[in-house]
Scaffold this motif. Structure first.
Motif, PDB file in Angstrom:
ATOM      1  N   VAL A 122      47.703  38.681  29.291  1.00 17.83           N
ATOM      2  CA  VAL A 122      48.647  37.559  29.436  1.00 17.83           C
ATOM      3  C   VAL A 122      47.859  36.256  29.558  1.00 17.83           C
ATOM      4  CG1 VAL A 122      50.473  36.533  30.836  1.00 17.83           C
ATOM      5  CG2 VAL A 122      50.357  39.025  30.568  1.00 17.83           C
ATOM      6  N   PRO A 123      48.027  35.306  28.632  1.00 15.03           N
ATOM      7  CA  PRO A 123      47.314  34.029  28.760  1.00 15.03           C
ATOM      8  C   PRO A 123      47.979  33.121  29.797  1.00 15.03           C
ATOM      9  CG  PRO A 123      48.642  34.024  26.764  1.00 15.03           C
ATOM     10  CD  PRO A 123      48.794  35.388  27.369  1.00 15.03           C
ATOM     11  N   PHE A 124      47.156  32.459  30.591  1.00 15.25           N
ATOM     12  CA  PHE A 124      47.605  31.416  31.523  1.00 15.25           C
ATOM     13  C   PHE A 124      47.096  30.087  30.954  1.00 15.25           C
ATOM     14  CE2 PHE A 124      48.022  35.144  34.037  1.00 15.25           C
ATOM     15  CZ  PHE A 124      48.895  34.872  35.085  1.00 15.25           C
ATOM     16  N   TYR A 125      48.017  29.260  30.492  1.00 13.57           N
ATOM     17  CA  TYR A 125      47.653  27.957  29.929  1.00 13.57           C
ATOM     18  C   TYR A 125      47.738  26.903  31.031  1.00 13.57           C
ATOM     19  CZ  TYR A 125      48.494  30.393  25.515  1.00 13.57           C
ATOM     20  OH  TYR A 125      48.462  31.299  24.483  1.00 13.57           O
ATOM     21  N   LEU A 126      46.628  26.256  31.309  1.00  8.53           N
ATOM     22  CA  LEU A 126      46.540  25.255  32.368  1.00  8.53           C
ATOM     23  C   LEU A 126      46.312  23.889  31.742  1.00  8.53           C
ATOM     24  CD1 LEU A 126      44.030  27.222  34.665  1.00  8.53           C
ATOM     25  CD2 LEU A 126      46.516  27.551  34.442  1.00  8.53           C
ATOM     26  N   ARG A 127      47.001  22.884  32.258  1.00  6.21           N
ATOM     27  CA  ARG A 127      46.886  21.554  31.647  1.00  6.21           C
ATOM     28  C   ARG A 127      47.065  20.486  32.723  1.00  6.21           C
ATOM     29  NH1 ARG A 127      51.475  19.533  27.373  1.00  6.21           N
ATOM     30  NH2 ARG A 127      52.748  20.313  29.099  1.00  6.21           N
ATOM     31  N   THR A 128      46.179  19.514  32.713  1.00 12.46           N
ATOM     32  CA  THR A 128      46.322  18.374  33.624  1.00 12.46           C
ATOM     33  C   THR A 128      45.739  17.139  32.961  1.00 12.46           C
ATOM     34  OG1 THR A 128      45.918  17.565  35.882  1.00 12.46           O
ATOM     35  CG2 THR A 128      44.111  18.707  34.803  1.00 12.46           C
ATOM     36  N   GLY A 129      46.257  15.981  33.321  1.00 13.59           N
ATOM     37  CA  GLY A 129      45.735  14.756  32.727  1.00 13.59           C
ATOM     38  C   GLY A 129      46.306  13.517  33.368  1.00 13.59           C
ATOM     39  N   LYS A 130      45.605  12.418  33.160  1.00 13.15           N
ATOM     40  CA  LYS A 130      46.073  11.105  33.588  1.00 13.15           C
ATOM     41  C   LYS A 130      46.628  10.344  32.390  1.00 13.15           C
ATOM     42  CE  LYS A 130      43.241  10.365  37.694  1.00 13.15           C
ATOM     43  NZ  LYS A 130      44.430  10.264  38.561  1.00 13.15           N
ATOM     44  N   ARG A 131      47.482   9.356  32.678  1.00 11.53           N
ATOM     45  CA  ARG A 131      48.125   8.539  31.637  1.00 11.53           C
ATOM     46  C   ARG A 131      48.848   9.422  30.615  1.00 11.53           C
ATOM     47  NH1 ARG A 131      48.829   3.821  34.021  1.00 11.53           N
ATOM     48  NH2 ARG A 131      46.983   2.445  34.104  1.00 11.53           N
ATOM     49  N   MET A 132      49.596  10.390  31.130  1.00 13.19           N
ATOM     50  CA  MET A 132      50.347  11.290  30.268  1.00 13.19           C
ATOM     51  C   MET A 132      51.733  10.711  29.992  1.00 13.19           C
ATOM     52  SD  MET A 132      48.301  13.978  29.830  1.00 13.19           S
ATOM     53  CE  MET A 132      49.170  15.515  29.637  1.00 13.19           C
ATOM     54  N   ILE A 155      56.024  39.636  30.851  1.00  8.36           N
ATOM     55  CA  ILE A 155      55.721  38.212  30.687  1.00  8.36           C
ATOM     56  C   ILE A 155      54.768  38.008  29.523  1.00  8.36           C
ATOM     57  CG2 ILE A 155      54.550  36.245  31.768  1.00  8.36           C
ATOM     58  CD1 ILE A 155      55.741  37.113  34.422  1.00  8.36           C
ATOM     59  N   ASP A 156      55.122  37.053  28.653  1.00 10.29           N
ATOM     60  CA  ASP A 156      54.301  36.744  27.482  1.00 10.29           C
ATOM     61  C   ASP A 156      53.194  35.763  27.820  1.00 10.29           C
ATOM     62  OD1 ASP A 156      54.181  36.773  24.333  1.00 10.29           O
ATOM     63  OD2 ASP A 156      54.002  34.670  24.944  1.00 10.29           O
ATOM     64  N   ASN A 157      53.525  34.686  28.547  1.00 13.97           N
ATOM     65  CA  ASN A 157      52.519  33.696  28.914  1.00 13.97           C
ATOM     66  C   ASN A 157      53.009  32.871  30.090  1.00 13.97           C
ATOM     67  OD1 ASN A 157      53.516  30.806  27.910  1.00 13.97           O
ATOM     68  ND2 ASN A 157      54.096  32.308  26.339  1.00 13.97           N
ATOM     69  N   VAL A 158      52.089  32.215  30.741  1.00 12.27           N
ATOM     70  CA  VAL A 158      52.382  31.325  31.873  1.00 12.27           C
ATOM     71  C   VAL A 158      51.745  29.979  31.581  1.00 12.27           C
ATOM     72  CG1 VAL A 158      52.085  30.925  34.342  1.00 12.27           C
ATOM     73  CG2 VAL A 158      52.432  33.260  33.505  1.00 12.27           C
ATOM     74  N   GLN A 159      52.502  28.903  31.787  1.00 11.04           N
ATOM     75  CA  GLN A 159      51.977  27.550  31.613  1.00 11.04           C
ATOM     76  C   GLN A 159      52.064  26.805  32.945  1.00 11.04           C
ATOM     77  OE1 GLN A 159      53.916  25.405  28.436  1.00 11.04           O
ATOM     78  NE2 GLN A 159      54.205  27.263  27.223  1.00 11.04           N
ATOM     79  N   ILE A 160      50.989  26.135  33.313  1.00 10.45           N
ATOM     80  CA  ILE A 160      50.978  25.314  34.523  1.00 10.45           C
ATOM     81  C   ILE A 160      50.527  23.914  34.117  1.00 10.45           C
ATOM     82  CG2 ILE A 160      50.046  24.992  36.838  1.00 10.45           C
ATOM     83  CD1 ILE A 160      49.531  27.999  36.957  1.00 10.45           C
ATOM     84  N   THR A 161      51.377  22.941  34.362  1.00 13.94           N
ATOM     85  CA  THR A 161      51.104  21.549  33.988  1.00 13.94           C
ATOM     86  C   THR A 161      51.155  20.653  35.217  1.00 13.94           C
ATOM     87  OG1 THR A 161      51.984  21.770  31.740  1.00 13.94           O
ATOM     88  CG2 THR A 161      51.942  19.558  32.676  1.00 13.94           C
ATOM     89  N   ILE A 162      50.119  19.861  35.411  1.00 15.24           N
ATOM     90  CA  ILE A 162      50.149  18.777  36.401  1.00 15.24           C
ATOM     91  C   ILE A 162      49.785  17.504  35.649  1.00 15.24           C
ATOM     92  CG2 ILE A 162      49.232  17.856  38.557  1.00 15.24           C
ATOM     93  CD1 ILE A 162      48.562  20.657  39.431  1.00 15.24           C
ATOM     94  N   ALA A 163      50.802  16.715  35.327  1.00 15.56           N
ATOM     95  CA  ALA A 163      50.625  15.512  34.510  1.00 15.56           C
ATOM     96  C   ALA A 163      50.896  14.267  35.346  1.00 15.56           C
ATOM     97  CB  ALA A 163      51.564  15.550  33.303  1.00 15.56           C
ATOM     98  N   GLU A 164      50.017  13.287  35.228  1.00 19.18           N
ATOM     99  CA  GLU A 164      50.171  12.022  35.936  1.00 19.18           C
ATOM    100  C   GLU A 164      50.301  10.892  34.921  1.00 19.18           C
ATOM    101  OE1 GLU A 164      47.548  12.122  39.833  1.00 19.18           O
ATOM    102  OE2 GLU A 164      46.320  12.705  38.113  1.00 19.18           O
ATOM    103  N   THR A 165      51.059   9.870  35.276  1.00 15.37           N
ATOM    104  CA  THR A 165      51.161   8.687  34.426  1.00 15.37           C
ATOM    105  C   THR A 165      50.201   7.587  34.871  1.00 15.37           C
ATOM    106  OG1 THR A 165      53.008   7.891  35.766  1.00 15.37           O
ATOM    107  CG2 THR A 165      53.549   9.130  33.769  1.00 15.37           C
ATOM    108  N   VAL A 166      49.621   7.723  36.056  1.00 15.39           N
ATOM    109  CA  VAL A 166      48.714   6.701  36.580  1.00 15.39           C
ATOM    110  C   VAL A 166      47.345   6.838  35.934  1.00 15.39           C
ATOM    111  CG1 VAL A 166      49.916   6.567  38.783  1.00 15.39           C
ATOM    112  CG2 VAL A 166      47.998   8.159  38.526  1.00 15.39           C
ATOM    113  N   GLY A 167      46.573   5.770  36.024  1.00 12.01           N
ATOM    114  CA  GLY A 167      45.201   5.784  35.558  1.00 12.01           C
ATOM    115  C   GLY A 167      44.239   5.923  36.723  1.00 12.01           C
ATOM    116  N   LEU A 168      43.165   5.118  36.697  1.00  8.37           N
ATOM    117  CA  LEU A 168      42.140   5.224  37.729  1.00  8.37           C
ATOM    118  C   LEU A 168      42.606   4.764  39.098  1.00  8.37           C
ATOM    119  CD1 LEU A 168      38.748   4.102  36.154  1.00  8.37           C
ATOM    120  CD2 LEU A 168      39.372   6.327  37.068  1.00  8.37           C
TER     121      LEU A 168
END
Length: 487
Positions: A327-337, A204-217
């Motif tokens: 192995v890098p684990f790229y983690l990403r999360t955000g609101k209003r994505m 395995i070269d890398n792992v990406q985990i994304t939790i993206a939300e379109t909502v705001g507050l």
């Protein structure tokens, strides 16, 4: 495992949004399918002056709003409502607990408590329960996140609860662990022989985990200002997903074996120094933009004042053990994505030599995508030859081998996470709940990142609502030759 169902369930916050949207519909689903113990009573509690009848009407309205039409069986709803009763209580007022104990009555047949409240109320709640006899050997307690805001506050909460309840009667809830697709990670990894030989740094070269939300507050401004994206999503859901991907094979499907292996992963996370943090993290905050063609306000505009709280975070993490070294684990999360999406993308290393390069065939590394929401599927991207005579060269193209869980199991009703977690709480199965050492190891890692932000004076970079976050998040992966899985 041997199941030990209780005879009574106590729901704090029973008139709140979580209860209406998730808990009451989940309990009804279990009731309608005959999965709740016969005779189980459900006592709701919250501040206010509701009584049995008014609480049943609140529950009826919630079921009418949130149940699908095919689940609205009048007779089953009526019988479910008969399980319900209500007793007002104020968790900050110890004098209100005795009336609650009187309402619940005899707990020799077992009591499960679901406690979803602000961290500041854990101590008075637990002490109040103990004082009136609602914390004895037959009682287990479910604690909804957040469990503190850093390691120190988490330890304080855990110490408070542990003074009254032993670890084997504490159920710390991360609702992501109740999702069907999340549990399928275990089936995919440990139920199929062809993944394990390459499920490591050699394959395995890398792992990406994304939790993206379109909502705001929405209505969470008070909580979110004290938490931010790192505490709200990374420390909880995202790190639990990382652990399921990175853990060693457990010997058995049991609470101890699975949680032992997850805890090892959290202890193996490389703790960042203040010098490491700027190179390995990106923070952001959304400003005015467009989501689904609708113009939305920026975070500060929604709050009504300027804030430095992050609504986006991207992290390059490492698990320092034999299996995952390098192995890098790229983690990403955000609101209003740009899109609502929760997924794991595992990119395998390329083949060591391409026999097609002399004929113009271009290879892409294989990628395994595990989509958790909004759709639920597992997709393996593999290389295939395009049809043709190949006189001008070999044409290769990436094609998906896709298992749609929604389609494959179309004949079976898909349960929401809280159905499983509430039933496990009632029956005493801790497998999908988080142990104390897991929680504290997560906070050690998260606190180091926050300390690095403070030491470097890091402020969130603005990004337009409806995008994938600040441009620095793209640079975080692309300087390693990696692109975020955004399609």
């Amino acid at each position: 495992m041997q199941r030990n169902p209780v005879g009574k369930l106590l729901l704090f916050g029973a008139t709140g949004d979580l209860s209406k949207r998730m808990l009451l519909p989940s309990l009804f689903g279990l009731h309608a399918d005959g999965l709740l113990p016969e005779g189980l009573t459900i006592t709701g509690s919250a501040r206010g002056d509701e009584d049995d009848d008014s609480f049943r009407e609140i529950a009826r309205a919630a079921l009418d709003e949130y149940l699908s039409d095919d689940r609205k069986d009048k007779e089953k709803i009526a019988s479910f409502l008969q399980r319900l009763s209500f007793q007002p209580a104020d968790l900050s007022d110890e004098s209100t607990f005795q009336a609650l104990a009187d309402k619940i009555g005899d707990i020799s047949g077992g009591l499960a408590i679901f406690l979803s409240t602000a961290p500041s109320l854990f101590e008075p709640a637990v002490k109040g329960l103990e004082k009136v006899g609602l914390a004895g050997d037959t009682v287990r307690i479910g604690l909804e996140k957040p469990l503190g805001y850093d390691l120190a506050s988490s330890r304080e909460i855990n110490d408070t609860v542990a003074a009254v309840f032993p670890e084997d009667r504490i159920f710390r809830i991360d609702h992501y662990l109740g999702k069907e697709t999340v549990q399928n990670i275990l089936a995919l990894r440990f139920g199929n022989s062809f993944f394990e030989p390459v499920w490591n740094a050699q394959g395995i070269d890398n792992v990406q985990i994304t939790i993206a939300e379109t909502v705001g507050l929405e209505d969470r401004a008070g909580y979110y200002e004290g938490a931010g994206a790192l505490r709200d999503m990374i420390t909880n859901h995202t790190l639990q997903l990382l652990a399921l991907i990175a853990m060693e094979p457990p010997a058995r499907y049991s609470k101890d074996d699975i949680r032992d292996e997850k805890a090892k992963v959290f202890r193996s996370l490389r703790v960042m120094t203040p010098t490491d943090v700027p190179q390995n993290t990106v923070t952001g905050q959304y400003e005015e933009g467009a989501v689904s063609s609708k113009v939305v306000k920026g975070y500060d505009d929604e709050l009504g004042y300027d804030s430095d709280v992050e609504t986006f975070v991207a992290i390059k993490a490492h698990v320092d053990n034999w299996r995952w070294q390098g192995v890098p684990f790229y983690l990403r999360t955000g609101k209003r994505m740009a899109k609502r999406r929760s997924e794991i993308a595992i990119q395998f290393k390329p083949v060591p030599h391409s026999m097609f390069s002399g004929r113009g065939g271009l290879l892409q590394p294989n990628t395994l995508v595990i989509r958790l929401q909004p759709e639920e599927y597992i997709e393996l991207l593999v290389m295939a030859k395009e049809p043709g005579l190949d006189r001008d060269g070999v044409r290769l193209r990436e094609v998906p081998l896709k298992l749609s869980l929604d389609t494959e199991f179309a004949g079976q009703r898909r349960r929401i996470a809280y159905e499983r977690l509430l039933l496990d709480l009632i029956e005493g199965d801790q497998t999908l709940f988080v142990r104390r050492d897991e929680v504290e190891a997560q906070w050690v890692w998260t606190d180091a990142i926050r300390a690095g932000w403070a030491a470097n004076g890091t402020k969130p970079k603005h990004y337009p609502a409806g995008t994938w976050g600040p441009s620095a998040a793209i640079a975080l992966t692309e300087r390693d030759g990696v692109t975020w899985q955004d399609d």
